[in-house]
Each structure stands twice: as structure tokens, then as C-alpha cells.
Design a protein around this motif. Sequence first.
Motif, PDB file in Angstrom:
ATOM      1  N   MET A 110       0.830  -1.207   0.000  1.00 31.91           N
ATOM      2  CA  MET A 110       0.000   0.000   0.000  1.00 31.91           C
ATOM      3  C   MET A 110       0.863   1.255   0.000  1.00 31.91           C
ATOM      4  O   MET A 110       0.574   2.231  -0.710  1.00 31.91           O
ATOM      5  CB  MET A 110      -0.933  -0.005   1.210  1.00 31.91           C
ATOM      6  CG  MET A 110      -1.851   1.211   1.284  1.00 31.91           C
ATOM      7  SD  MET A 110      -2.890   1.413  -0.196  1.00 31.91           S
ATOM      8  CE  MET A 110      -4.009   0.022   0.016  1.00 31.91           C
ATOM      9  N   ALA A 111       1.939   1.242   0.790  1.00 32.29           N
ATOM     10  CA  ALA A 111       2.837   2.396   0.816  1.00 32.29           C
ATOM     11  C   ALA A 111       3.464   2.629  -0.560  1.00 32.29           C
ATOM     12  O   ALA A 111       3.610   3.773  -1.004  1.00 32.29           O
ATOM     13  CB  ALA A 111       3.920   2.189   1.871  1.00 32.29           C
ATOM     14  N   LEU A 112       3.821   1.557  -1.242  1.00 28.52           N
ATOM     15  CA  LEU A 112       4.412   1.684  -2.573  1.00 28.52           C
ATOM     16  C   LEU A 112       3.376   2.136  -3.600  1.00 28.52           C
ATOM     17  O   LEU A 112       3.706   2.889  -4.524  1.00 28.52           O
ATOM     18  CB  LEU A 112       5.031   0.351  -2.996  1.00 28.52           C
ATOM     19  CG  LEU A 112       6.316  -0.045  -2.266  1.00 28.52           C
ATOM     20  CD1 LEU A 112       6.762  -1.437  -2.686  1.00 28.52           C
ATOM     21  CD2 LEU A 112       7.434   0.975  -2.531  1.00 28.52           C
ATOM     22  N   ALA A 113       2.134   1.695  -3.441  1.00 24.66           N
ATOM     23  CA  ALA A 113       1.072   2.149  -4.343  1.00 24.66           C
ATOM     24  C   ALA A 113       0.904   3.658  -4.225  1.00 24.66           C
ATOM     25  O   ALA A 113       0.794   4.378  -5.236  1.00 24.66           O
ATOM     26  CB  ALA A 113      -0.243   1.437  -4.013  1.00 24.66           C
ATOM     27  N   ASN A 114       0.902   4.172  -2.995  1.00 31.43           N
ATOM     28  CA  ASN A 114       0.791   5.615  -2.793  1.00 31.43           C
ATOM     29  C   ASN A 114       2.025   6.348  -3.309  1.00 31.43           C
ATOM     30  O   ASN A 114       1.931   7.476  -3.792  1.00 31.43           O
ATOM     31  CB  ASN A 114       0.569   5.920  -1.310  1.00 31.43           C
ATOM     32  CG  ASN A 114      -0.831   5.570  -0.845  1.00 31.43           C
ATOM     33  OD1 ASN A 114      -1.789   5.704  -1.596  1.00 31.43           O
ATOM     34  ND2 ASN A 114      -0.959   5.116   0.388  1.00 31.43           N
ATOM     35  N   THR A 115       3.179   5.688  -3.228  1.00 27.49           N
ATOM     36  CA  THR A 115       4.409   6.278  -3.768  1.00 27.49           C
ATOM     37  C   THR A 115       4.287   6.475  -5.278  1.00 27.49           C
ATOM     38  O   THR A 115       4.749   7.490  -5.826  1.00 27.49           O
ATOM     39  CB  THR A 115       5.621   5.391  -3.444  1.00 27.49           C
ATOM     40  OG1 THR A 115       5.784   5.324  -2.024  1.00 27.49           O
ATOM     41  CG2 THR A 115       6.890   5.950  -4.066  1.00 27.49           C
ATOM     42  N   ARG A 116       3.691   5.518  -5.971  1.00 27.84           N
ATOM     43  CA  ARG A 116       3.480   5.662  -7.419  1.00 27.84           C
ATOM     44  C   ARG A 116       2.703   6.939  -7.708  1.00 27.84           C
ATOM     45  O   ARG A 116       3.064   7.719  -8.606  1.00 27.84           O
ATOM     46  CB  ARG A 116       2.704   4.466  -7.967  1.00 27.84           C
ATOM     47  CG  ARG A 116       3.428   3.148  -7.947  1.00 27.84           C
ATOM     48  CD  ARG A 116       2.568   2.092  -8.598  1.00 27.84           C
ATOM     49  NE  ARG A 116       3.106   0.747  -8.417  1.00 27.84           N
ATOM     50  CZ  ARG A 116       3.077  -0.192  -9.339  1.00 27.84           C
ATOM     51  NH1 ARG A 116       2.539   0.059 -10.510  1.00 27.84           N
ATOM     52  NH2 ARG A 116       3.568  -1.393  -9.100  1.00 27.84           N
ATOM     53  N   ALA A 117       1.605   7.144  -6.967  1.00 25.44           N
ATOM     54  CA  ALA A 117       0.778   8.324  -7.193  1.00 25.44           C
ATOM     55  C   ALA A 117       1.548   9.605  -6.922  1.00 25.44           C
ATOM     56  O   ALA A 117       1.392  10.609  -7.626  1.00 25.44           O
ATOM     57  CB  ALA A 117      -0.470   8.250  -6.311  1.00 25.44           C
ATOM     58  N   ARG A 118       2.415   9.569  -5.919  1.00 26.66           N
ATOM     59  CA  ARG A 118       3.170  10.779  -5.571  1.00 26.66           C
ATOM     60  C   ARG A 118       4.292  11.054  -6.566  1.00 26.66           C
ATOM     61  O   ARG A 118       4.638  12.218  -6.810  1.00 26.66           O
ATOM     62  CB  ARG A 118       3.691  10.651  -4.135  1.00 26.66           C
ATOM     63  CG  ARG A 118       2.554  10.740  -3.131  1.00 26.66           C
ATOM     64  CD  ARG A 118       2.948  10.425  -1.713  1.00 26.66           C
ATOM     65  NE  ARG A 118       1.786  10.563  -0.844  1.00 26.66           N
ATOM     66  CZ  ARG A 118       1.463   9.704   0.126  1.00 26.66           C
ATOM     67  NH1 ARG A 118       2.235   8.648   0.359  1.00 26.66           N
ATOM     68  NH2 ARG A 118       0.388   9.908   0.866  1.00 26.66           N
ATOM     69  N   LEU A 119       4.854  10.020  -7.142  1.00 27.40           N
ATOM     70  CA  LEU A 119       5.839  10.224  -8.207  1.00 27.40           C
ATOM     71  C   LEU A 119       5.178  10.887  -9.413  1.00 27.40           C
ATOM     72  O   LEU A 119       5.763  11.768 -10.059  1.00 27.40           O
ATOM     73  CB  LEU A 119       6.463   8.888  -8.613  1.00 27.40           C
ATOM     74  CG  LEU A 119       7.476   8.270  -7.658  1.00 27.40           C
ATOM     75  CD1 LEU A 119       7.887   6.884  -8.144  1.00 27.40           C
ATOM     76  CD2 LEU A 119       8.703   9.162  -7.504  1.00 27.40           C
ATOM     77  N   ARG A 120       3.961  10.471  -9.708  1.00 30.76           N
ATOM     78  CA  ARG A 120       3.239  11.066 -10.836  1.00 30.76           C
ATOM     79  C   ARG A 120       2.879  12.519 -10.545  1.00 30.76           C
ATOM     80  O   ARG A 120       2.954  13.375 -11.435  1.00 30.76           O
ATOM     81  CB  ARG A 120       1.985  10.236 -11.137  1.00 30.76           C
ATOM     82  CG  ARG A 120       2.326   8.876 -11.734  1.00 30.76           C
ATOM     83  CD  ARG A 120       1.086   8.045 -11.989  1.00 30.76           C
ATOM     84  NE  ARG A 120       1.462   6.770 -12.594  1.00 30.76           N
ATOM     85  CZ  ARG A 120       0.949   5.600 -12.268  1.00 30.76           C
ATOM     86  NH1 ARG A 120       0.014   5.529 -11.332  1.00 30.76           N
ATOM     87  NH2 ARG A 120       1.351   4.492 -12.867  1.00 30.76           N
ATOM     88  N   MET A 121       2.475  12.814  -9.320  1.00 35.95           N
ATOM     89  CA  MET A 121       2.172  14.196  -8.954  1.00 35.95           C
ATOM     90  C   MET A 121       3.403  15.079  -9.139  1.00 35.95           C
ATOM     91  O   MET A 121       3.327  16.178  -9.696  1.00 35.95           O
ATOM     92  CB  MET A 121       1.682  14.246  -7.502  1.00 35.95           C
ATOM     93  CG  MET A 121       1.362  15.651  -6.980  1.00 35.95           C
ATOM     94  SD  MET A 121       2.807  16.546  -6.346  1.00 35.95           S
ATOM     95  CE  MET A 121       3.217  15.548  -4.911  1.00 35.95           C
ATOM     96  N   THR A 122       4.559  14.582  -8.696  1.00 37.01           N
ATOM     97  CA  THR A 122       5.803  15.338  -8.843  1.00 37.01           C
ATOM     98  C   THR A 122       6.106  15.606 -10.314  1.00 37.01           C
ATOM     99  O   THR A 122       6.536  16.711 -10.690  1.00 37.01           O
ATOM    100  CB  THR A 122       6.973  14.562  -8.210  1.00 37.01           C
ATOM    101  OG1 THR A 122       6.702  14.352  -6.820  1.00 37.01           O
ATOM    102  CG2 THR A 122       8.278  15.321  -8.353  1.00 37.01           C
ATOM    103  N   THR A 123       5.863  14.607 -11.147  1.00 38.29           N
ATOM    104  CA  THR A 123       6.118  14.750 -12.588  1.00 38.29           C
ATOM    105  C   THR A 123       5.171  15.768 -13.214  1.00 38.29           C
ATOM    106  O   THR A 123       5.578  16.607 -14.037  1.00 38.29           O
ATOM    107  CB  THR A 123       5.960  13.388 -13.287  1.00 38.29           C
ATOM    108  OG1 THR A 123       6.814  12.434 -12.638  1.00 38.29           O
ATOM    109  CG2 THR A 123       6.336  13.481 -14.752  1.00 38.29           C
ATOM    110  N   LEU A 124       3.910  15.713 -12.839  1.00 40.63           N
ATOM    111  CA  LEU A 124       2.928  16.676 -13.363  1.00 40.63           C
ATOM    112  C   LEU A 124       3.330  18.103 -13.011  1.00 40.63           C
ATOM    113  O   LEU A 124       3.279  19.011 -13.857  1.00 40.63           O
ATOM    114  CB  LEU A 124       1.539  16.367 -12.804  1.00 40.63           C
ATOM    115  CG  LEU A 124       0.832  15.143 -13.378  1.00 40.63           C
ATOM    116  CD1 LEU A 124      -0.354  14.742 -12.508  1.00 40.63           C
ATOM    117  CD2 LEU A 124       0.363  15.421 -14.808  1.00 40.63           C
TER     118      LEU A 124
END
Length: 262
Positions: A110-124
Amino acid sequence: MQTEKVIDHIVNWLKDYANTAKVNGFVIGISGGIDSAVTSILCAKTGLEVLCLEMPIHQPKSHVSRGQEHIKQLKETFGNVKDTLVDLTPVFEQFKTEVTATKDQAIVDMALANTRARLRMTTLYYYAGLHSLLVAGTGNKIEDFGVGFFTKYGDGGVDLSPIADLTKSEIYDLAEVLGVSEAIIKAAPSDGLFGDDRSDEDQIGASYPELEWAMTMSENGKTVHDFEGRKAEVFKLFSKLNRNNQHKMVPIPICKIPKTLK
């Protein structure tokens, strides 16, 4: 719902907000799902610059192909749309080598799933900064204000939310009018954060129509004691998720210092 008038209202709202902010347009992550498809079309209809980002991290092929087909159709229809592919898989894999995982595997996943979303936010936000764009959110009313089905500072980290006052059912109505592809409309909603085809319903434990019903009942002052069977089960689930995820839905708490202490 007066669908076409709702579409015009959102498009005008987006255009006015961007012009007031003195930016060039919008950047949006394309997932292959209906929410990002509808939001990207609404942004494109403003006539302002729209940058669609693909940000795969071990994504299922079905998600990738739907997203690519949507971007292709969007660019054929609107001359103000551009796209960029940013493969975040190597970044994600490198991140995993630098952090420890001493917890239960389900917690780590779950922590890694949320990390994916946060990496995408940073990229956006990286591309938003480069091109003077606003990050357009794709959350709907059930996700953002019903059960809190989003990642704090991940897909919840946006500049504006064009469809957050619409239920999933209403978004499907918009999708039909806007010409979203059948492949996207018929696909089971999924956040794509686990690298497989698990659906939102698999994760939440209830369908969007069920959650919409529960949200309406809650707003009307009903309690779990008013229902039996599956309805009672869904209402209880909705109430629990709504309560547990309030930290995502309310402003960040601030510790106010009394004037006498300053």
C-alpha cells in the motif's frame, strides 16, 4: 442532469480560472480511465494549451493501450493538445532500493502504491512549472468527498478539480456526450497503482452506484439502522471510509498559537 450545459459550464470555468491565473493551460495525467478521459476533453475544449502525460509504472497493457488511443483521438480532434511519455518505472524501482521494508507485505504494498501516485504528482508539477500550466485533477465526488479513495499529495495533489462535484454516474453521462471511446467507458474503473487489473470495486468493496446511494442516504440523515442486508453493509462501509479518510478531505490542521503566548 442537463449534460451539455454542465459541459459548457465546466469548460467556461476552466477557461476563466486559467485566464485569471495567467497561465497557458493545463497538464493532466492520462491513465486510460474514464475520469482522466473526460477531464482531458473538457480541458481541450477550452482552446488553451493541454499537455497529456503518460506516466507508466509497471502498468497493465490494457491501461496503456486505452490511454494511448485516447490521446491519439484527442490530438486528432483538438489542435491545442500535446503529449509526453515519462516512463517512471526505473525511478520507482530505484526508490524501492533506497527504502527499508520491515512491515507486513500488505502494508508495504500500500505504501508503494501511494508512492506511485506521488511520483506522478511530482512529474505533473515539473511539467506544469516548465510550461506555465495548471495541474488538472481527475477525482470525482465519490472519491474526493465520499470515501476518500485517492492518495494524499498524489492524485489528490492538484491545482483545480473540474469534475469533483460530479458522481461517477454523471461522469459516464458526460463521457457519452463527449465521445469517449467505448473501450474506456466499458472498462472497470481502476486506479492502476498495483501493477495489475484489480478494480476500484475490488479495493473498496462496493460499486460506485452503491457508494453514490450510500452518500445520498448519509446526506439525508439516514443511519445504518435504517437498512438491512446488502444496503446496511454498503452504508456501514461508506460511513467507515468517510470517517477514516476525513484527514484527506478537510484542510490541513493548524496549531493556532494564543496571542498571549506570542
